[in-house]
Scaffold this motif. Sequence first.
Motif, PDB file in Angstrom:
ATOM      1  N   GLN A   1       4.091  13.907   1.053  1.00 20.39           N
ATOM      2  CA  GLN A   1       3.052  14.281   0.099  1.00 20.39           C
ATOM      3  C   GLN A   1       2.690  15.757   0.233  1.00 20.39           C
ATOM      4  OE1 GLN A   1      -0.925  12.700   1.065  1.00 20.39           O
ATOM      5  NE2 GLN A   1      -0.132  12.108   3.072  1.00 20.39           N
TER       6      GLN A   1
ATOM      7  N   ILE B   1       0.832  -1.195   0.000  1.00 18.76           N
ATOM      8  CA  ILE B   1       0.000   0.000   0.000  1.00 18.76           C
ATOM      9  C   ILE B   1       0.876   1.258   0.000  1.00 18.76           C
ATOM     10  CG2 ILE B   1      -1.930  -1.162   1.112  1.00 18.76           C
ATOM     11  CD1 ILE B   1      -1.054   0.007   3.750  1.00 18.76           C
ATOM     12  N   LEU B   2       0.255   2.383  -0.272  1.00 18.97           N
ATOM     13  CA  LEU B   2       0.972   3.644  -0.445  1.00 18.97           C
ATOM     14  C   LEU B   2       1.749   4.047   0.796  1.00 18.97           C
ATOM     15  CD1 LEU B   2       1.500   6.202  -2.158  1.00 18.97           C
ATOM     16  CD2 LEU B   2      -0.633   7.136  -1.255  1.00 18.97           C
ATOM     17  N   SER B   3       1.235   3.786   1.974  1.00 22.53           N
ATOM     18  CA  SER B   3       1.867   4.261   3.211  1.00 22.53           C
ATOM     19  C   SER B   3       2.963   3.341   3.725  1.00 22.53           C
ATOM     20  CB  SER B   3       0.802   4.426   4.302  1.00 22.53           C
ATOM     21  OG  SER B   3       0.168   3.189   4.571  1.00 22.53           O
TER      22      SER B   3
ATOM     23  N   LEU C   1       6.414   8.647  -1.966  1.00 22.89           N
ATOM     24  CA  LEU C   1       6.287   7.202  -2.162  1.00 22.89           C
ATOM     25  C   LEU C   1       7.236   6.424  -1.252  1.00 22.89           C
ATOM     26  CD1 LEU C   1       5.928   7.075  -6.047  1.00 22.89           C
ATOM     27  CD2 LEU C   1       4.153   6.536  -4.363  1.00 22.89           C
TER      28      LEU C   1
ATOM     29  N   SER D   1       3.483   3.593  -8.847  1.00 24.20           N
ATOM     30  CA  SER D   1       2.051   3.783  -8.598  1.00 24.20           C
ATOM     31  C   SER D   1       1.223   2.616  -9.135  1.00 24.20           C
ATOM     32  CB  SER D   1       1.576   5.097  -9.213  1.00 24.20           C
ATOM     33  OG  SER D   1       2.281   6.196  -8.656  1.00 24.20           O
TER      34      SER D   1
ATOM     35  N   TRP E   1      -4.338   2.305  -2.247  1.00 20.54           N
ATOM     36  CA  TRP E   1      -4.087   3.745  -2.225  1.00 20.54           C
ATOM     37  C   TRP E   1      -4.628   4.341  -0.930  1.00 20.54           C
ATOM     38  CZ3 TRP E   1      -1.506   6.823  -5.748  1.00 20.54           C
ATOM     39  CH2 TRP E   1      -1.070   6.177  -6.910  1.00 20.54           C
ATOM     40  N   ASP E   2      -4.149   3.862   0.208  1.00 20.93           N
ATOM     41  CA  ASP E   2      -4.607   4.425   1.474  1.00 20.93           C
ATOM     42  C   ASP E   2      -3.946   5.784   1.701  1.00 20.93           C
ATOM     43  OD1 ASP E   2      -2.025   3.317   1.891  1.00 20.93           O
ATOM     44  OD2 ASP E   2      -2.358   3.470   4.045  1.00 20.93           O
ATOM     45  N   ALA E   3      -4.600   6.604   2.490  1.00 21.54           N
ATOM     46  CA  ALA E   3      -4.058   7.934   2.802  1.00 21.54           C
ATOM     47  C   ALA E   3      -3.208   7.929   4.066  1.00 21.54           C
ATOM     48  CB  ALA E   3      -5.201   8.932   2.950  1.00 21.54           C
TER      49      ALA E   3
ATOM     50  N   LEU F   1       1.246  -0.549  -6.930  1.00 20.67           N
ATOM     51  CA  LEU F   1       0.689  -0.511  -5.583  1.00 20.67           C
ATOM     52  C   LEU F   1      -0.503  -1.448  -5.483  1.00 20.67           C
ATOM     53  CD1 LEU F   1       0.727   3.339  -4.845  1.00 20.67           C
ATOM     54  CD2 LEU F   1       2.310   1.629  -3.959  1.00 20.67           C
TER      55      LEU F   1
END
Length: 748
Positions: A384, A274-276, A378, A427, A433-435, A430
Amino acid sequence: MKSILFRYAVVVLVLAMAVQVFRVSRDTADAFLDRFGGRFVTVGMRSDRSGTAVVYWNTGKGFNEADSASVLVRGGERWERLRIPVPSDPLRAVRFDPLRSEGQVEIRDIRLETGSGRPLLKLQPDVIRSGTQVESMTIGEDRVRVVFPVGADDPTLHFGAMIPEEGGDQVSLPWLGFLSIGILLFVLFLMREYTVSVVRAVSRMRTSVTAWIEHLGVWDKPGRATLMIGGLLTVVLQVALLYPLHEVLDLPIWDEAGTMGGGAGFLRGEGLGILSNAPLSKLIYAGLIPLFGPAGAVFATHYLVKVALTLIVFLLAARFSRSILAGLVLSGVWTVSSFHLEFPILVYQSALIWFGWGLLAVGRNPLLGLALFALAALTRLEYQFVAILVAVALLFGLLFRWWNPRVSGLKNWTYAGMACCLVVYVSVNLTGWDAGIGRGWSAVKQHYALRLAEEGAFPGNNPFLEFGLVTERDFPGAESLSEAARENPRALFEHISWNIRRLPGACLDLFVPFNAGRLRYRLPLLAVFFITAVGLIEIGRSPRRATLDLRALVVGDPVTCIAILGGVLVIAPGVIVFAKSAYLLPVVPLGLAVVGFLHRMGSSHRVANRIGVLLALILVMGAVLGGPRPFMDRSRARPVVATLKAIEEALSGDDGAVLLGVAATTYAPYLELPDLIAVEPLVSSAGGDVVIEEVRFDRLIKRHDPDLILIDSNWSRSAYFDAAGAARLSKLGWTETAIPDGSLWKRP
């Protein structure tokens, strides 16, 4: 002839006075700390597990919680020096609680010291007496070995009275040194005619050296050749300090091991996560693992990341200060810092590389800079905010024409295109796409418990595993930061306030040299001496009038604005979560940008810049020359490496085995067994919540059918550890193998 001899005599006298000033400064600082720096009980200790040690003292009121102080114990095979502050009143009795659980400790070199480290009293091992919950105590020639039984929760030892001999705590200033300095000054006054001629000669020599340096372009307008030479010198110094890291440093577990395991998973077609969860760092590991193997890839990343980051810091320092020499010494401060050399979780430094590279590129190639900031995000999601800031700035620059974001030239378009392709590649690989909201709340809970542990108010053993013990109490039912703020705003406010108070110290910890323990306070004294000298030299120079034009700064130097505002935005989440050095790394480019901005507002002769350069040079040279390089001690304990070796021997290549234990999921990636099943007994996959109903051994064995059970101190000292079930393993035929931090059990 007589005149020449007198001039040589002046030089010798000045040097003698400088040496005497340094000695007197050192002795004066010692005397000041002896008188006003308090007293400390220091204990040399080696423990088989981490925890909290507490010292209680009796000054006539008996032992009580108010008259006590605690300190964290790291545990492991290395000796550590515990330093606990105590009052200056006579200590009629001292009680020492090395741990709050079962375990084994060795104790030596017990002292009562002043603030400068001067010993007032040294206790021999035979004065230590056992207190409660002591299974055995063996007194050796210079140490005591104590074993606390299973089930112990408050074992105690007694040191007796710690009262220095009469007059032993008296301190005096070095009056003889002051007298010798006065005599030297009087002699120089009598020889003032020759003293003035020597000072003039030194001034002429200084002018010639300064002109030569400026001719080379070291101070102003650094050229490509000098940048390359400076960068090469920086890299050589960094490699010299790092080698042989791969033979001395222990392998990391948890975060960094998980990132490396994610890279191995990407090679097996599992995506980048995941993104984080640092997807770009996983991609870098995916490129290194085929070359060096899992463990070798970690050490290769240490070399690669730390050398690259030092080079970026040098280029940023040279860019903001407009000085190659300043860039060299300021980056040298970073090169020798203990945090930079030793910190095991590399994603923070990796993200800073992309951020710093973006700052270097965004002025001339805004699209490349924006892509590099996206790559930083990333790696660590908090970057970000910088990418968003730059994107908005580019948009406003296009609309209002105050920043021209055009990219010109085939080379610039090629670089920008390559960076954008890397952003797109990461991207599309991944898996989510969690924040980072859920991960952020989990981090807040862990570090909330860590703060309580540092304050001695955490009821468990490992706050990163057992934070539910306090977060469920203080924030019942909260699933996010906003819910926690509504549930218990006072507790959250206290946590954030504590972080803000901790912020300056955590920032300074980034720059502490690796051998600061040996240098102690002598570097600041030497620095003060040089500040005074340079200040006297620069007296009488005509300063340029300082002006602050924010509009000119924003329009004329957007890079400085991005470094300052972006750094603040990246640091902000750390103030909420925990003010630790790793979260505050953007302070490095932010500080360089602020120093460069103030420098441009300062005097035309750059007095502040040159004083700063001298201070940094003193720090770097003192750190480098102050002792052996940081990774030359080949006797360092490597418990993770030893544990991995024991697991490999027990598995014997059994790829389908099940490994049960705390941190099993982070040991597994090193083993190169893709079908190995790793099970965490105390942590759920959702981010660290204790699964209370599943920690009994009979249930764990029935559910997971493990082939190996790894029991280390993180598990055995947990409030949820099933000690009775562990004791039954040998009766069930399981075979025990000792490891540095516990035991490894193999099924029959």
